[in-house]
Design an enzyme around this catalytic site. Structure first.
Site, PDB file in Angstrom:
ATOM      1  N   CYS A 191      11.172   3.487   2.565  1.00  0.00           N
ATOM      2  CA  CYS A 191      10.208   3.725   1.482  1.00  0.00           C
ATOM      3  C   CYS A 191      10.040   2.511   0.574  1.00  0.00           C
ATOM      4  O   CYS A 191       8.939   2.237   0.084  1.00  0.00           O
ATOM      5  CB  CYS A 191      10.592   4.955   0.669  1.00  0.00           C
ATOM      6  SG  CYS A 191      12.235   4.913  -0.074  1.00  0.00           S
ATOM      7  N   ASP A 231       3.176   8.265  -3.066  1.00  0.00           N
ATOM      8  CA  ASP A 231       4.447   8.509  -2.386  1.00  0.00           C
ATOM      9  C   ASP A 231       4.377   7.981  -0.946  1.00  0.00           C
ATOM     10  O   ASP A 231       3.528   8.426  -0.164  1.00  0.00           O
ATOM     11  CB  ASP A 231       4.726  10.013  -2.384  1.00  0.00           C
ATOM     12  CG  ASP A 231       6.124  10.380  -1.908  1.00  0.00           C
ATOM     13  OD1 ASP A 231       6.737   9.584  -1.180  1.00  0.00           O
ATOM     14  OD2 ASP A 231       6.605  11.475  -2.268  1.00  0.00           O
ATOM     15  N   HIS A 250       6.460   8.463   1.524  1.00  0.00           N
ATOM     16  CA  HIS A 250       7.290   9.214   2.456  1.00  0.00           C
ATOM     17  C   HIS A 250       6.493  10.070   3.437  1.00  0.00           C
ATOM     18  O   HIS A 250       7.075  10.852   4.189  1.00  0.00           O
ATOM     19  CB  HIS A 250       8.275  10.095   1.684  1.00  0.00           C
ATOM     20  CG  HIS A 250       9.261   9.310   0.872  1.00  0.00           C
ATOM     21  ND1 HIS A 250       8.980   8.884  -0.409  1.00  0.00           N
ATOM     22  CD2 HIS A 250      10.496   8.856   1.158  1.00  0.00           C
ATOM     23  CE1 HIS A 250      10.020   8.207  -0.877  1.00  0.00           C
ATOM     24  NE2 HIS A 250      10.945   8.174   0.050  1.00  0.00           N
TER      25      HIS A 250
END
Length: 303
Positions: free
Chosen positions: A139, A261, A263
């Protein structure tokens, strides 16, 4: 798309501790210098057009003395060579990355007292977007790649994961053998790589444990209102790297940040799909960040 689990890790201070930054204190990225041509060649090899900016940190220089993520568990340090060919990284030029995926989102409250978003354009890098299965450790790299794509929103010059690891070894920030590992990186490493690869400027800020990001709202508002780019965020108890794209304050005491994000695992077809799955969206500051974690920020701006 599925939600990959990000790394959960403790933090370590640098090997040679220096005076820690005061609450909200910021450090400018290191002055640029000339890196060996062999590393520039490796960086260019990861770029679809064979182009990279001026390297940003002389060999052997280390990062500012902020707390940061450790290299990870033994499992996370397994080498990339152990992955089967099916997850070997493909050319960055072959990726179909989505651009400016926050566009179309409504403000988080009906009548914002003030709202500021990043300027310029960016590409959304996420788990597996180049064919490499980096779930659980990538990440920080993906967020760094998003930062490198700003402000033009292009993949040209954005380094691959192995090129990032090679650069950190060359700078002396990581030991030999880091290249090819699955060890994660944080904001400190990201700021070094922005300078090394000639990306946007990266300014580091440290937020002590328990302080949260509410005390940084004025800084973030000034950053975005002044033409700043995406802001990388990462901590220790909360080790999931992410990017901030904007800030909003409501007429009451509520405050929000726009979070991107990395992810996401899969192949998102359009920004609406990402927004519906909340891979990009507004979150209230008081609930989006762990009060038991400290945080580092890397604020990007144009050179």
């Amino acid at each position: 798309m599925s939600r990959g689990r990000g790394p959960r890790a403790g933090e370590r201070p640098p090997k040679q501790p220096r005076a820690r930054a005061a609450h909200g204190a910021c450090a400018q990225r290191p002055t640029r210098g000339a890196a060996p041509a062999k590393w520039a060649a490796r960086a260019c090899a990861a770029s679809p057009a064979g182009r990279c900016g001026q390297p940003g940190l002389p060999s052997g220089r280390r990062a500012p003395g902020l707390p940061r993520a450790s290299g990870g568990s033994a499992g996370a340090r397994a080498t990339l060579a152990e992955h089967p060919p099916s997850v070997t990284a493909v050319s960055l030029a072959a990726m179909e990355l989505l651009k400016d995926v926050h566009l179309g989102l409504a403000p988080p409250c009906p009548s914002p007292a003030r709202l500021a978003l990043l300027s310029g354009h960016y590409l959304y890098y996420h788990y597996g977007c180049d064919g490499l299965d980096d779930r659980g450790w990538g990440c920080g790299y993906r967020t760094l790649q998003t930062l490198c794509s700003w402000p033009e929103g292009q993949s040209t010059g954005v380094p691959g994961l192995v090129a990032v690891q090679a650069a950190l070894e060359d700078m002396g920030d990581k030991p030999p053998g880091f290249q090819g590992s699955r060890s994660w990186i944080g904001c400190v490493e990201a700021s070094l790589c922005l300078a090394y690869f000639g990306g946007p400027q990266g300014r580091l800020c440290h937020v002590p444990r328990g302080a949260g990001l509410r005390g940084e709202l004025e800084r973030l508002y000034s950053h975005f209102a002044g033409g700043g780019g995406p802001v990388m965020v990462g901590g220790d108890a909360d080790a999931r790297a992410k990017a901030l794209l904007g800030v909003c304050e409501g007429p009451d005491s509520h405050a929000y940040v726009l979070i991107l994000d990395p992810h996401c695992w899969g192949t998102p077809k359009n920004p609406s799909e990402l927004q519906a799955a909340q891979w990009v969206g507004w979150q209230e500051v008081s609930t989006a960040f762990d009060p038991n974690s400290f945080y580092n920020l890397c604020l990007t701006s144009r050179n």
